[in-house]
Design a protein around this motif. Structure first.
Motif, PDB file in Angstrom:
ATOM      1  N   CYS A 136       0.809  -1.225   0.000  1.00 54.71           N
ATOM      2  CA  CYS A 136       0.000   0.000   0.000  1.00 54.71           C
ATOM      3  C   CYS A 136       0.840   1.272   0.000  1.00 54.71           C
ATOM      4  O   CYS A 136       0.317   2.347   0.268  1.00 54.71           O
ATOM      5  CB  CYS A 136      -0.974   0.016   1.172  1.00 54.71           C
ATOM      6  N   GLY A 137       2.129   1.157  -0.287  1.00 56.48           N
ATOM      7  CA  GLY A 137       2.989   2.334  -0.343  1.00 56.48           C
ATOM      8  C   GLY A 137       3.336   2.666  -1.772  1.00 56.48           C
ATOM      9  O   GLY A 137       2.643   2.270  -2.715  1.00 56.48           O
ATOM     10  N   GLU A 138       4.435   3.393  -1.919  1.00 50.45           N
ATOM     11  CA  GLU A 138       4.857   3.865  -3.232  1.00 50.45           C
ATOM     12  C   GLU A 138       6.367   3.692  -3.367  1.00 50.45           C
ATOM     13  O   GLU A 138       7.101   3.830  -2.398  1.00 50.45           O
ATOM     14  CB  GLU A 138       4.488   5.342  -3.356  1.00 50.45           C
ATOM     15  N   ILE A 139       6.790   3.384  -4.585  1.00 52.21           N
ATOM     16  CA  ILE A 139       8.211   3.351  -4.896  1.00 52.21           C
ATOM     17  C   ILE A 139       8.430   4.186  -6.148  1.00 52.21           C
ATOM     18  O   ILE A 139       7.603   4.178  -7.064  1.00 52.21           O
ATOM     19  CB  ILE A 139       8.743   1.909  -5.068  1.00 52.21           C
ATOM     20  N   LYS A 185      11.844  -9.299  -2.218  1.00 44.76           N
ATOM     21  CA  LYS A 185      11.076  -9.125  -3.445  1.00 44.76           C
ATOM     22  C   LYS A 185      10.430  -7.749  -3.390  1.00 44.76           C
ATOM     23  O   LYS A 185       9.788  -7.392  -2.399  1.00 44.76           O
ATOM     24  CB  LYS A 185       9.999 -10.204  -3.592  1.00 44.76           C
ATOM     25  N   VAL A 186      10.636  -6.969  -4.444  1.00 43.41           N
ATOM     26  CA  VAL A 186      10.107  -5.610  -4.542  1.00 43.41           C
ATOM     27  C   VAL A 186       9.250  -5.555  -5.804  1.00 43.41           C
ATOM     28  O   VAL A 186       9.761  -5.720  -6.905  1.00 43.41           O
ATOM     29  CB  VAL A 186      11.256  -4.572  -4.627  1.00 43.41           C
ATOM     30  N   ARG A 187       7.958  -5.346  -5.614  1.00 49.46           N
ATOM     31  CA  ARG A 187       7.034  -5.344  -6.755  1.00 49.46           C
ATOM     32  C   ARG A 187       6.406  -3.971  -6.905  1.00 49.46           C
ATOM     33  O   ARG A 187       5.828  -3.428  -5.965  1.00 49.46           O
ATOM     34  CB  ARG A 187       5.947  -6.396  -6.548  1.00 49.46           C
ATOM     35  N   GLY A 188       6.529  -3.415  -8.099  1.00 53.90           N
ATOM     36  CA  GLY A 188       5.906  -2.145  -8.436  1.00 53.90           C
ATOM     37  C   GLY A 188       4.737  -2.379  -9.372  1.00 53.90           C
ATOM     38  O   GLY A 188       4.848  -3.161 -10.313  1.00 53.90           O
ATOM     39  N   TYR A 189       3.620  -1.702  -9.109  1.00 52.21           N
ATOM     40  CA  TYR A 189       2.402  -1.865  -9.898  1.00 52.21           C
ATOM     41  C   TYR A 189       2.079  -0.583 -10.654  1.00 52.21           C
ATOM     42  O   TYR A 189       2.156   0.508 -10.101  1.00 52.21           O
ATOM     43  CB  TYR A 189       1.201  -2.143  -8.984  1.00 52.21           C
ATOM     44  N   GLU A 244      15.570   6.393 -12.240  1.00 52.46           N
ATOM     45  CA  GLU A 244      16.044   6.372 -13.629  1.00 52.46           C
ATOM     46  C   GLU A 244      15.024   6.947 -14.596  1.00 52.46           C
ATOM     47  O   GLU A 244      15.390   7.533 -15.603  1.00 52.46           O
ATOM     48  CB  GLU A 244      16.433   4.957 -14.045  1.00 52.46           C
ATOM     49  N   ASN A 245      13.721   6.767 -14.289  1.00 49.65           N
ATOM     50  CA  ASN A 245      12.712   7.308 -15.202  1.00 49.65           C
ATOM     51  C   ASN A 245      11.764   8.296 -14.518  1.00 49.65           C
ATOM     52  O   ASN A 245      10.921   8.894 -15.175  1.00 49.65           O
ATOM     53  CB  ASN A 245      11.924   6.181 -15.880  1.00 49.65           C
ATOM     54  N   GLY A 246      11.881   8.453 -13.205  1.00 48.26           N
ATOM     55  CA  GLY A 246      11.057   9.410 -12.470  1.00 48.26           C
ATOM     56  C   GLY A 246       9.636   8.958 -12.210  1.00 48.26           C
ATOM     57  O   GLY A 246       8.849   9.705 -11.630  1.00 48.26           O
ATOM     58  N   ASN A 247       9.293   7.740 -12.609  1.00 38.34           N
ATOM     59  CA  ASN A 247       7.935   7.246 -12.418  1.00 38.34           C
ATOM     60  C   ASN A 247       7.750   6.661 -11.027  1.00 38.34           C
ATOM     61  O   ASN A 247       8.661   6.057 -10.471  1.00 38.34           O
ATOM     62  CB  ASN A 247       7.593   6.183 -13.449  1.00 38.34           C
ATOM     63  N   SER A 248       6.545   6.824 -10.485  1.00 33.75           N
ATOM     64  CA  SER A 248       6.178   6.241  -9.195  1.00 33.75           C
ATOM     65  C   SER A 248       5.166   5.137  -9.413  1.00 33.75           C
ATOM     66  O   SER A 248       4.328   5.210 -10.330  1.00 33.75           O
ATOM     67  CB  SER A 248       5.591   7.309  -8.277  1.00 33.75           C
TER      68      SER A 248
END
Length: 148
Positions: free
Chosen positions: A101-104, A126-130, A108-112
Motif C-alpha cells: 500500500c505504499g509507493e516506490i 522481493k520488490v514489486r511495483g504496480y 532512472e525514469n522518475g515514475n512512481s
C-alpha cells in the motif's frame, strides 16, 4: 504437558526462522545486466512508517555515483536532487508477512508505482511495483556488512 510446550516452542522458533524482516540494507540489482546498482536502507521513520532510502549509488562504468534525479517530475521535491540520500520508497504498511500500500519511485525514469515488498528467505527481498494491473518484481539481496 511437556510435549505441548516442546511443540509450541518449536513452532515459535520455526516461525521466526521463516518470517524474516524487511528492515536493513539491501543491494538493488539491474534487471538487464545483473549488476549491483545501489544500496537501499529500509527502516521505520520518526512517524513509524516504513520507507526506503538510497544510501549509495555504486560506481560502475558509465554511471556517476553522484547522479541526480533529472527524470523526476519538476513538481517533485526530489527533482534535481542526488539519488544517494533520496527516499524512494514510502508509506509502506505491514500486512501479514508483506508490506504494501505504499509507493516506490524509480529515479532512472522518475515514475512512481504502487509497491509491495516481502522477504524470500533471509537473503532476498522481493520488490514489486504496480502500474494499474501490470507489475514488475525485482529481487534485492541483503547487505549485512554495509558501512559507509
Amino acid at each position: 504437558m511437556k510435549s505441548f510446550f516442546l511443540i509450541a516452542s518449536f513452532s515459535l522458533i520455526t516461525v521466526s526462522v521463516f518470517s524474516q524482516d524487511v528492515f536493513g540494507y539491501w543491494k538493488t540489482i539491474d534487471d538487464n545486466t545483473g549488476e549491483t546498482k545501489s544500496v537501499v536502507h529500509i527502516y521505520k521513520n520518526d512517524e513509524g512508517k516504513t520507507e526506503g532510502k538510497v544510501i549509495e549509488v555504486l560506481p560502475r562504468p558509465g554511471v556517476d555515483p553522484e547522479v541526480k534525479c533529472t527524470e523526476c517530475p519538476k513538481d517533485d521535491p526530489r527533482h534535481g536532487q542526488k539519488v544517494a540520500g533520496m527516499v524512494i520508497m514510502s508509506d509502506m504498511k505491514k500486512d501479514g508477512d508483506e508490506y504494501c500500500c505504499g509507493e516506490i519511485m524509480d529515479p532512472e525514469n522518475g515514475n512512481s508505482y504502487r509497491c509491495k515488498i516481502w522477504t524470500d528467505g533471509k537473503e532476498k527481498l522481493k520488490v514489486r511495483g504496480y502500474l494499474g494491473p501490470f507489475f514488475r518484481t525485482q529481487t534485492w539481496m541483503r547487505e549485512d556488512n554495509y558501512s559507509k
